[in-house]
Design a protein around this motif. Structure first.
Motif, mmCIF file in Angstrom:
data_model
loop_
_atom_site.group_PDB
_atom_site.id
_atom_site.type_symbol
_atom_site.label_atom_id
_atom_site.label_comp_id
_atom_site.label_asym_id
_atom_site.label_seq_id
_atom_site.Cartn_x
_atom_site.Cartn_y
_atom_site.Cartn_z
ATOM 1 N N SER A 121 -7.408 1.602 -1.481
ATOM 2 C CA SER A 121 -6.229 2.356 -1.542
ATOM 3 C C SER A 121 -5.152 1.888 -2.833
ATOM 4 O O SER A 121 -4.771 2.617 -3.716
ATOM 5 C CB SER A 121 -5.353 2.813 -0.361
ATOM 6 N N TRP A 122 -5.265 0.665 -2.919
ATOM 7 C CA TRP A 122 -4.285 0.037 -3.943
ATOM 8 C C TRP A 122 -4.997 0.251 -5.365
ATOM 9 O O TRP A 122 -4.256 0.428 -6.381
ATOM 10 C CB TRP A 122 -4.176 -1.397 -3.780
ATOM 11 N N ALA A 123 -6.234 0.206 -5.453
ATOM 12 C CA ALA A 123 -6.866 0.295 -6.770
ATOM 13 C C ALA A 123 -6.894 1.758 -7.171
ATOM 14 O O ALA A 123 -6.902 1.999 -8.340
ATOM 15 C CB ALA A 123 -8.570 -0.081 -6.442
ATOM 16 N N GLN A 124 -6.854 2.598 -6.299
ATOM 17 C CA GLN A 124 -6.680 4.216 -6.496
ATOM 18 C C GLN A 124 -5.256 4.495 -7.052
ATOM 19 O O GLN A 124 -5.107 5.644 -7.273
ATOM 20 C CB GLN A 124 -7.332 4.962 -5.620
ATOM 21 N N GLY A 125 -4.209 3.325 -6.826
ATOM 22 C CA GLY A 125 -2.840 3.831 -7.101
ATOM 23 C C GLY A 125 -2.320 4.553 -6.175
ATOM 24 O O GLY A 125 -0.953 4.894 -6.313
ATOM 25 N N ARG A 126 -2.826 4.708 -4.795
ATOM 26 C CA ARG A 126 -2.121 5.222 -3.722
ATOM 27 C C ARG A 126 -2.180 4.155 -2.482
ATOM 28 O O ARG A 126 -3.029 4.428 -1.653
ATOM 29 C CB ARG A 126 -2.791 6.706 -3.259
ATOM 30 N N PRO A 127 -1.282 3.233 -2.569
ATOM 31 C CA PRO A 127 -1.421 2.275 -1.544
ATOM 32 C C PRO A 127 -1.013 2.989 0.006
ATOM 33 O O PRO A 127 -0.258 3.645 0.281
ATOM 34 C CB PRO A 127 -0.228 1.068 -1.702
ATOM 35 N N PHE A 128 -1.944 2.611 1.013
ATOM 36 C CA PHE A 128 -1.502 2.986 2.247
ATOM 37 C C PHE A 128 -1.218 2.009 3.013
ATOM 38 O O PHE A 128 -1.828 1.259 3.446
ATOM 39 C CB PHE A 128 -3.113 3.336 2.948
ATOM 40 N N TRP A 129 0.110 1.973 3.092
ATOM 41 C CA TRP A 129 1.021 1.114 3.921
ATOM 42 C C TRP A 129 1.100 0.989 5.136
ATOM 43 O O TRP A 129 1.132 0.018 5.872
ATOM 44 C CB TRP A 129 2.481 1.228 3.323
ATOM 45 N N GLY A 130 0.407 2.045 5.867
ATOM 46 C CA GLY A 130 0.273 2.115 7.220
ATOM 47 C C GLY A 130 -0.730 1.380 7.756
ATOM 48 O O GLY A 130 -0.663 1.224 8.882
ATOM 49 N N ALA A 131 -1.819 0.873 6.967
ATOM 50 C CA ALA A 131 -2.741 0.219 7.380
ATOM 51 C C ALA A 131 -2.297 -1.126 7.644
ATOM 52 O O ALA A 131 -2.931 -1.921 8.605
ATOM 53 C CB ALA A 131 -4.017 0.200 6.470
ATOM 54 N N ILE A 132 -1.221 -1.557 7.009
ATOM 55 C CA ILE A 132 -0.789 -3.048 7.474
ATOM 56 C C ILE A 132 -0.319 -3.214 9.004
ATOM 57 O O ILE A 132 -1.132 -3.928 9.719
ATOM 58 C CB ILE A 132 0.193 -3.592 6.540
ATOM 59 N N PRO A 133 0.555 -2.326 9.505
ATOM 60 C CA PRO A 133 0.720 -2.618 10.843
ATOM 61 C C PRO A 133 -0.370 -2.123 11.833
ATOM 62 O O PRO A 133 -0.465 -2.877 13.228
ATOM 63 C CB PRO A 133 2.043 -1.669 11.182
ATOM 64 N N LEU A 134 -1.084 -1.221 11.435
ATOM 65 C CA LEU A 134 -2.450 -0.924 12.308
ATOM 66 C C LEU A 134 -3.382 -2.182 12.301
ATOM 67 O O LEU A 134 -3.786 -2.181 13.371
ATOM 68 C CB LEU A 134 -2.854 0.585 11.781
ATOM 69 N N ALA A 135 -3.371 -2.707 11.117
ATOM 70 C CA ALA A 135 -4.468 -3.615 11.172
ATOM 71 C C ALA A 135 -4.047 -4.804 12.019
ATOM 72 O O ALA A 135 -4.653 -5.511 12.714
ATOM 73 C CB ALA A 135 -4.729 -4.272 9.785
ATOM 74 N N LEU A 136 -2.522 -5.188 11.980
ATOM 75 C CA LEU A 136 -2.064 -6.331 12.974
ATOM 76 C C LEU A 136 -2.003 -5.922 14.176
ATOM 77 O O LEU A 136 -2.492 -6.836 15.193
ATOM 78 C CB LEU A 136 -0.752 -6.638 12.345
ATOM 79 N N VAL A 137 -2.074 -4.874 14.800
ATOM 80 C CA VAL A 137 -1.721 -4.449 16.177
ATOM 81 C C VAL A 137 -3.249 -4.523 16.542
ATOM 82 O O VAL A 137 -3.652 -4.909 17.590
ATOM 83 C CB VAL A 137 -1.114 -3.068 16.216
ATOM 84 N N SER A 138 -4.259 -3.999 15.571
ATOM 85 C CA SER A 138 -5.736 -4.036 16.090
ATOM 86 C C SER A 138 -6.108 -5.508 16.123
ATOM 87 O O SER A 138 -6.802 -5.555 17.118
ATOM 88 C CB SER A 138 -6.523 -3.265 15.084
ATOM 89 N N ALA A 139 -5.726 -6.243 15.374
ATOM 90 C CA ALA A 139 -6.172 -7.768 15.344
ATOM 91 C C ALA A 139 -5.454 -8.211 16.818
ATOM 92 O O ALA A 139 -6.180 -9.234 17.333
ATOM 93 C CB ALA A 139 -5.645 -8.417 14.139
ATOM 94 N N ALA A 140 -4.287 -7.962 16.985
ATOM 95 C CA ALA A 140 -3.769 -8.572 18.362
ATOM 96 C C ALA A 140 -4.475 -8.254 19.590
ATOM 97 O O ALA A 140 -4.777 -8.941 20.310
ATOM 98 C CB ALA A 140 -2.247 -8.084 18.434
ATOM 99 N N VAL A 192 -12.367 -2.150 9.209
ATOM 100 C CA VAL A 192 -12.101 -1.212 8.311
ATOM 101 C C VAL A 192 -10.692 -0.940 7.574
ATOM 102 O O VAL A 192 -10.519 -0.673 6.411
ATOM 103 C CB VAL A 192 -12.457 0.239 9.199
ATOM 104 N N LEU A 193 -9.667 -1.053 8.254
ATOM 105 C CA LEU A 193 -8.198 -1.267 7.849
ATOM 106 C C LEU A 193 -8.206 -2.163 6.850
ATOM 107 O O LEU A 193 -7.325 -2.017 5.645
ATOM 108 C CB LEU A 193 -7.232 -1.459 8.902
ATOM 109 N N ALA A 194 -8.533 -3.371 6.750
ATOM 110 C CA ALA A 194 -8.538 -4.523 5.660
ATOM 111 C C ALA A 194 -9.277 -3.994 4.379
ATOM 112 O O ALA A 194 -8.905 -4.437 3.430
ATOM 113 C CB ALA A 194 -9.332 -5.580 6.403
ATOM 114 N N LEU A 195 -10.443 -3.346 4.716
ATOM 115 C CA LEU A 195 -11.094 -2.773 3.531
ATOM 116 C C LEU A 195 -10.507 -1.598 2.916
ATOM 117 O O LEU A 195 -10.634 -1.335 1.681
ATOM 118 C CB LEU A 195 -12.554 -2.514 3.757
ATOM 119 N N THR A 196 -9.566 -0.782 3.611
ATOM 120 C CA THR A 196 -9.119 0.279 3.247
ATOM 121 C C THR A 196 -7.838 0.147 2.267
ATOM 122 O O THR A 196 -7.412 0.585 1.240
ATOM 123 C CB THR A 196 -8.658 1.173 4.407
#
Length: 105
Positions: free
Chosen positions: A54-73, A46-50
């Motif tokens: 969010s980038w396509a809408q012009g409002r990047p959700f940068w918080g998804a990157i560390p959340l996705a990495l922690v979730s993957a770990a 879900v975070l990887a799809l978000t």
């Protein structure tokens, strides 16, 4: 360690596997670890799809990157423990050793 029958048995380290007892452990079974792995995998997807949405809408959700990495770990860790337990069960079956008790004392 004690077996589920209450007898003392000497286990090799690779035969112990996942012992879900003790203080601080929230997941006590391998089935629970599987559920946890599925939940974290879904959260990672879900975070990887978000991110691209969010980038396509012009409002990047940068918080998804560390959340996705922690979730993957966490997913990787849960899967590693599941594989460790699977191997331990097979080794115990080959040796003819009973299952260790949930609480090793």
């Amino acid at each position: 360690m004690r077996t589920v029958d209450g007898e003392l048995t000497l286990y090799r380290p690779e035969e112990v596997g996942f012992v879900g007892g003790g203080s601080g452990v929230m997941v006590r079974t391998v089935g629970g670890l599987r559920v946890l792995a599925v939940v974290f995998t879904a959260f990672t997807v879900v975070l990887a799809l978000t991110l691209p949405i969010s980038w396509a809408q012009g409002r990047p959700f940068w918080g998804a990157i560390p959340l996705a990495l922690v979730s993957a770990a966490f997913t990787w860790y849960a899967v590693a423990i599941i594989h460790k337990e699977k191997r331990a069960v097979e080794l115990r079956r080959q040796r003819g050793v009973p299952t260790p008790a949930r609480y090793p004392y």
